[in-house]
Write a protein that holds these residues in place. Structure first.
Motif, PDB file in Angstrom:
ATOM      1  N   SER A  28      -0.809  -0.533   1.891  1.00 29.77           N
ATOM      2  CA  SER A  28      -1.137   1.166   2.352  1.00 29.77           C
ATOM      3  C   SER A  28      -2.161   1.110   3.536  1.00 29.77           C
ATOM      4  CB  SER A  28      -1.525   1.874   1.033  1.00 29.77           C
ATOM      5  OG  SER A  28      -2.744   1.434   0.718  1.00 29.77           O
ATOM      6  N   LEU A  29      -3.131   0.298   3.568  1.00 31.66           N
ATOM      7  CA  LEU A  29      -3.955   0.280   4.806  1.00 31.66           C
ATOM      8  C   LEU A  29      -3.262   0.409   6.156  1.00 31.66           C
ATOM      9  CD1 LEU A  29      -6.660  -2.128   3.372  1.00 31.66           C
ATOM     10  CD2 LEU A  29      -6.606   0.547   3.534  1.00 31.66           C
ATOM     11  N   PRO A  30      -2.219  -0.623   6.459  1.00 37.91           N
ATOM     12  CA  PRO A  30      -1.763  -0.543   7.893  1.00 37.91           C
ATOM     13  C   PRO A  30      -0.780   0.499   7.813  1.00 37.91           C
ATOM     14  CG  PRO A  30      -0.878  -2.508   6.639  1.00 37.91           C
ATOM     15  CD  PRO A  30      -2.143  -1.848   5.936  1.00 37.91           C
ATOM     16  N   LEU A  31       0.080   0.891   6.865  1.00 38.35           N
ATOM     17  CA  LEU A  31       0.827   2.171   6.831  1.00 38.35           C
ATOM     18  C   LEU A  31       0.050   3.534   7.072  1.00 38.35           C
ATOM     19  CD1 LEU A  31       3.707   3.128   6.486  1.00 38.35           C
ATOM     20  CD2 LEU A  31       3.408   3.313   3.944  1.00 38.35           C
ATOM     21  N   THR A  32      -0.968   3.621   6.466  1.00 35.31           N
ATOM     22  CA  THR A  32      -1.823   4.855   6.721  1.00 35.31           C
ATOM     23  C   THR A  32      -2.361   4.817   8.157  1.00 35.31           C
ATOM     24  OG1 THR A  32      -2.724   4.732   4.391  1.00 35.31           O
ATOM     25  CG2 THR A  32      -4.068   6.096   5.890  1.00 35.31           C
ATOM     26  N   TYR A  33      -2.836   3.719   8.665  1.00 35.52           N
ATOM     27  CA  TYR A  33      -3.063   3.660  10.116  1.00 35.52           C
ATOM     28  C   TYR A  33      -2.283   4.105  11.143  1.00 35.52           C
ATOM     29  CZ  TYR A  33      -5.071   1.729  14.673  1.00 35.52           C
ATOM     30  OH  TYR A  33      -5.385   1.541  15.710  1.00 35.52           O
ATOM     31  N   PHE A  34      -1.060   3.501  10.778  1.00 33.54           N
ATOM     32  CA  PHE A  34       0.204   3.752  11.751  1.00 33.54           C
ATOM     33  C   PHE A  34       0.406   5.108  11.467  1.00 33.54           C
ATOM     34  CE2 PHE A  34       4.938   4.356  12.031  1.00 33.54           C
ATOM     35  CZ  PHE A  34       5.064   4.048  13.250  1.00 33.54           C
ATOM     36  N   LEU A  35       0.751   5.988  10.451  1.00 34.90           N
ATOM     37  CA  LEU A  35       1.116   7.130  10.359  1.00 34.90           C
ATOM     38  C   LEU A  35      -0.161   8.135  10.916  1.00 34.90           C
ATOM     39  CD1 LEU A  35       2.168   7.257   6.608  1.00 34.90           C
ATOM     40  CD2 LEU A  35       3.655   7.661   8.681  1.00 34.90           C
ATOM     41  N   GLN A  36      -1.338   7.926  10.678  1.00 35.38           N
ATOM     42  CA  GLN A  36      -2.395   8.471  11.874  1.00 35.38           C
ATOM     43  C   GLN A  36      -2.196   8.819  13.114  1.00 35.38           C
ATOM     44  OE1 GLN A  36      -6.091   7.441  10.713  1.00 35.38           O
ATOM     45  NE2 GLN A  36      -7.213   9.447  11.205  1.00 35.38           N
ATOM     46  N   LYS A  37      -1.678   7.414  13.601  1.00 36.95           N
ATOM     47  CA  LYS A  37      -1.820   7.207  15.075  1.00 36.95           C
ATOM     48  C   LYS A  37      -0.538   8.004  15.714  1.00 36.95           C
ATOM     49  CE  LYS A  37      -3.668   4.788  17.701  1.00 36.95           C
ATOM     50  NZ  LYS A  37      -4.982   5.145  18.807  1.00 36.95           N
ATOM     51  N   LYS A  38       0.500   8.131  14.806  1.00 37.36           N
ATOM     52  CA  LYS A  38       1.876   8.654  15.262  1.00 37.36           C
ATOM     53  C   LYS A  38       2.173   9.953  14.663  1.00 37.36           C
ATOM     54  CE  LYS A  38       2.905   4.881  17.791  1.00 37.36           C
ATOM     55  NZ  LYS A  38       2.848   4.849  18.937  1.00 37.36           N
ATOM     56  N   SER A  39       1.119  10.530  13.988  1.00 34.56           N
ATOM     57  CA  SER A  39       1.150  11.691  13.501  1.00 34.56           C
ATOM     58  C   SER A  39       1.685  13.082  14.441  1.00 34.56           C
ATOM     59  CB  SER A  39      -0.217  12.336  12.825  1.00 34.56           C
ATOM     60  OG  SER A  39      -1.042  12.414  13.669  1.00 34.56           O
ATOM     61  N   SER A  40       1.417  12.960  15.568  1.00 39.85           N
ATOM     62  CA  SER A  40       1.935  13.818  16.883  1.00 39.85           C
ATOM     63  C   SER A  40       3.340  13.941  16.793  1.00 39.85           C
ATOM     64  CB  SER A  40       1.195  13.968  17.807  1.00 39.85           C
ATOM     65  OG  SER A  40       1.196  12.816  18.529  1.00 39.85           O
ATOM     66  N   ILE A  41       3.922  12.652  16.853  1.00 40.44           N
ATOM     67  CA  ILE A  41       5.296  12.551  16.752  1.00 40.44           C
ATOM     68  C   ILE A  41       6.130  12.942  15.822  1.00 40.44           C
ATOM     69  CG2 ILE A  41       7.171  11.015  17.588  1.00 40.44           C
ATOM     70  CD1 ILE A  41       4.821   9.561  19.510  1.00 40.44           C
ATOM     71  N   ILE A  42       5.622  12.102  14.457  1.00 44.32           N
ATOM     72  CA  ILE A  42       6.228  12.181  13.273  1.00 44.32           C
ATOM     73  C   ILE A  42       6.144  13.642  12.681  1.00 44.32           C
ATOM     74  CG2 ILE A  42       6.249  11.217  11.156  1.00 44.32           C
ATOM     75  CD1 ILE A  42       4.947   8.790  12.004  1.00 44.32           C
ATOM     76  N   PHE A  43       5.051  14.335  12.957  1.00 47.66           N
ATOM     77  CA  PHE A  43       4.882  15.444  12.396  1.00 47.66           C
ATOM     78  C   PHE A  43       4.906  16.651  13.666  1.00 47.66           C
ATOM     79  CE2 PHE A  43       2.750  12.499   9.462  1.00 47.66           C
ATOM     80  CZ  PHE A  43       3.470  12.758   8.312  1.00 47.66           C
ATOM     81  N   GLU A  44       5.937  16.961  14.033  1.00 39.95           N
ATOM     82  CA  GLU A  44       6.125  17.841  15.291  1.00 39.95           C
ATOM     83  C   GLU A  44       5.477  19.104  14.878  1.00 39.95           C
ATOM     84  OE1 GLU A  44       9.153  19.315  18.701  1.00 39.95           O
ATOM     85  OE2 GLU A  44       9.596  17.919  17.275  1.00 39.95           O
ATOM     86  N   ASP A  45       4.741  19.901  15.899  1.00 40.83           N
ATOM     87  CA  ASP A  45       4.244  21.160  15.510  1.00 40.83           C
ATOM     88  C   ASP A  45       5.220  22.205  15.549  1.00 40.83           C
ATOM     89  OD1 ASP A  45       1.749  20.367  15.575  1.00 40.83           O
ATOM     90  OD2 ASP A  45       1.253  20.945  17.713  1.00 40.83           O
ATOM     91  N   GLY A  46       5.229  23.315  14.324  1.00 40.88           N
ATOM     92  CA  GLY A  46       6.305  24.149  14.242  1.00 40.88           C
ATOM     93  C   GLY A  46       6.474  25.398  15.439  1.00 40.88           C
ATOM     94  N   ALA A  47       7.366  25.822  15.792  1.00 38.78           N
ATOM     95  CA  ALA A  47       7.498  27.070  16.746  1.00 38.78           C
ATOM     96  C   ALA A  47       6.393  28.080  16.411  1.00 38.78           C
ATOM     97  CB  ALA A  47       8.977  27.407  17.113  1.00 38.78           C
TER      98      ALA A  47
END
Length: 628
Positions: free
Chosen positions: A593-612
């Motif tokens: 879970s440690l590297p997965l959590t790090y990866f999700l945090q770094k790519k959060s702007s792409i994975i979780f795109e801001d809503g209109a």
């Protein structure tokens, strides 16, 4: 002890004997106390005298369970269903071929306490304020002693003179109030202390009914005392002796004289050790083993000989003890401060306790063959009636110049008291002596008798014993109709009579004719001379404890720890292999879970795109209101 020394025991569960698989499974003998009870507070300095004999001690069945340091919890479970489940779980998973296979039945027990080391340390820590909310670690054991004077003692005479009690003018009858064993809330003793309490109150009531009109020249009164905490180095009697020596018994008269707070309607004269003519103490009195009684005498004089002769002439089978030293008793405390007080100790044993369950959970009504439903003619009731009648007769014969009648104890009240103290709190006498809107007329009344242990505050046992004592020695006070619009106003007017006086104690009780199955509907005002006095070691008084030497043994220094929550749970424990596998899986998931959590945090702007954004009427980014 042997199991403890193996180091393999982490907890003990003792099943109760009242129901279930272990019903009536009673050991031949068992006592939690030591063979020489209260030996460190004895009148005698040598061990041989303290024990009566080191080869034949007073309490031969003492196992010393109370005074050992048990580093694991010991639980008593009385509920038959719970103990049956525990046994079935053990039998199914931990015995036979299953004992080597998993899962195994396990139990977790918790009984943590806050106190540490000793009373001096924990009490000092409890009195150190280091935060806004100070931590309490322990409190001194404390309750109330009860005392009753046969004749009222108004220290202010009608002619204005002050009454002063003459030296050696009051006979004292004494018994202890408390029991002790290793299980909390289970401290109910039939032989000790119940038989002594019941006999003392029955004796006082018999003398009250005989009505002493006048005393002989060398007598002025008879005092009855029930002292609390005697199982623990005589806490109650130590406090009474201390108060007497501080001129604080029955009250601090000098303070009252200065404030004029009590003298308006009367106060009692001071009473001290020099006023005691002799002490008759009641010990264990049950006739389970034999109806033979024994007297143990100290400082024998004509008064004691007269009491002995009168007792011997009665139908009571009483003999002289073959030992020359007093058994463990409250009288030791008085003798240490006033060595010449004559003492007569009455018990059911000669050289060793006949009660093989002294200070044990097994010292109960069942063992002593008592049942309230068996009525007044059962052996133990008739036996205690005989003792109370003989003692009342001996005291009246010694002290009274004129009486209305010959004293005779009532087996009916003895049977009623035994029921309440030793069989069940849901008894008829408690309903008679109870107060409206108090126990037993509020809440759910259980069947167990009240514990007789001295705790850190006053107990129901003390309260109900006091009310029984008052009930059987009081006079009824007639109240006018205008005083009693309802039960509450009746009670208020009755209790108002206690204001500005300390000669009588007025108590409002339901009485025998004011209750039914639905509750209490009226009450009666009673006037008695039964009072209470604090039973707490003088060592913990504010002006004493800060300079007190806790190693001196001058006063008892017993405290009780504050407890955290007590709990227990039963569960099936899996094999070590399963536990290790579960641990390994948990660690693996954690590491992944440690590297997965790090990866999700770094790519959060792409994975979780801001809503209109929603554009409002004014062209701003403020969300437009929606009509509902």
């Amino acid at each position: 002890e042997k199991l403890k020394n193996t180091g393999n025991v982490n907890g003990v569960i003792l099943p109760g004997i009242k129901e279930g698989k272990w019903k009536d499974k009673i050991p031949r003998a068992q006592s939690d106390d030591i063979p020489c009870p209260n030996q460190d507070s004895s009148l005698y300095s040598d061990l041989e005298s303290r024990c009566g004999s080191t080869q034949r001690p007073w309490n031969p069945d003492g196992e010393n369970l109370l005074w050992k340091n048990w580093d694991f919890p010991i639980f008593l479970i009385n509920d038959g269903n719970t103990t049956a489940k525990l046994y079935d779980c053990y039998a199914e998973h931990n015995t036979g071929p299953e004992a080597t296979t998993w899962p195994l039945c396990s139990v977790e027990l918790k009984s943590p306490m806050y106190a540490a080391k000793d009373s001096e340390t924990c009490y000092r820590r409890s009195n150190i304020i280091v935060s806004i909310e100070p931590q309490d670690y322990c409190e001194p054991l404390s309750d109330y002693n009860l005392y009753y004077f046969q004749t009222p003692r108004n220290g202010t005479q009608p002619d204005g003179r002050s009454f002063v009690q003459k030296e050696k003018s009051v006979a004292v009858v004494l018994a202890r109030m408390d029991a002790l064993n290793i299980f909390d809330k289970e401290e109910v003793g039939f032989d000790s202390p119940t038989t002594g309490i019941v006999t003392l109150i029955a004796t006082a009531q018999a003398i009250k009914k005989a009505l002493i009109r006048s005393y002989k020249p060398d007598y002025e009164n008879i005092m009855f005392m029930l002292v609390h905490g005697e199982s623990l180095d005589y806490i109650g009697s130590n406090r009474i002796v201390y108060d007497m020596m501080q001129e604080d018994f029955p009250m601090k008269l000098s303070k009252d004289l200065q404030s004029n707070g009590i003298l308006k309607n009367g106060t009692q004269a001071l009473f001290n050790l020099t006023n005691i003519k002799y002490i008759v103490e009641l010990g264990q009195l049950a006739n389970t083993q034999s109806s033979e009684m024994y007297y143990h005498a100290h400082n024998t004089n004509e008064d004691i000989i007269g009491i002995i002769n009168r007792l011997s002439a009665s139908p009571l089978d009483i003999k002289k003890s073959t030992r020359t030293v007093l058994p463990p008793s409250s009288s030791h405390t008085f003798l240490k401060k006033m060595p010449d007080i004559p003492i007569l100790f009455i018990s059911n044993f000669d050289q060793q306790y006949s009660n093989v369950y002294f200070h044990s959970i097994y010292d109960n009504a069942l063992v002593h063959n008592y049942k309230y439903s068996a009525g007044e003619n059962q052996r133990i009731v008739q036996h205690l009636t005989q003792i109370a009648t003989a003692l009342a007769d001996a005291l009246v014969f010694a002290a009274a110049a004129d009486t209305q009648s010959t004293p005779k104890a009532d087996p009916g009240i003895i049977n009623s008291m035994l029921e309440c103290f030793a069989e069940t709190r849901n008894c008829s006498l408690y309903r008679d002596v109870g107060r409206p809107r108090n126990f037993p007329y509020v809440g759910i009344v259980s069947d167990e008798p009240f514990a007789q242990y001295i705790s850190v505050h006053s107990s129901f046992h003390t309260t109900m014993t006091k009310q029984i004592f008052q009930y059987f020695t009081a006079d009824v006070v007639e109240q006018e109709e205008e005083e009693c619009g309802d039960v509450d106003s009746c009670q208020k007017q009755c209790l108002m009579r206690n204001k500005d006086q300390m000669v009588y104690r007025y108590q409002f009780m339901v009485g025998p004719d004011c209750h039914n199955q639905t509750g209490a509907f009226c009450g009666v005002c009673y006037k008695s001379t039964v009072f209470e006095k604090l039973a707490r070691s003088p060592a913990f008084e504010p002006d004493v404890w800060k300079t007190y030497d806790f190693t001196s043994n001058e006063y008892p220094t017993w405290t009780e720890s504050y407890w955290k929550s007590i709990s227990g749970r039963m569960f099936l424990q899996p094999s070590p292999a399963i536990q290790h596998t579960t641990l390994a899986i948990g660690l693996t998931l954690t590491l992944l879970s440690l590297p997965l959590t790090y990866f999700l945090q770094k790519k959060s702007s792409i994975i979780f795109e801001d809503g209109a954004s929603v554009t409002g009427a004014a062209g701003s980014n403020t969300p437009a209101p929606v009509a509902l």
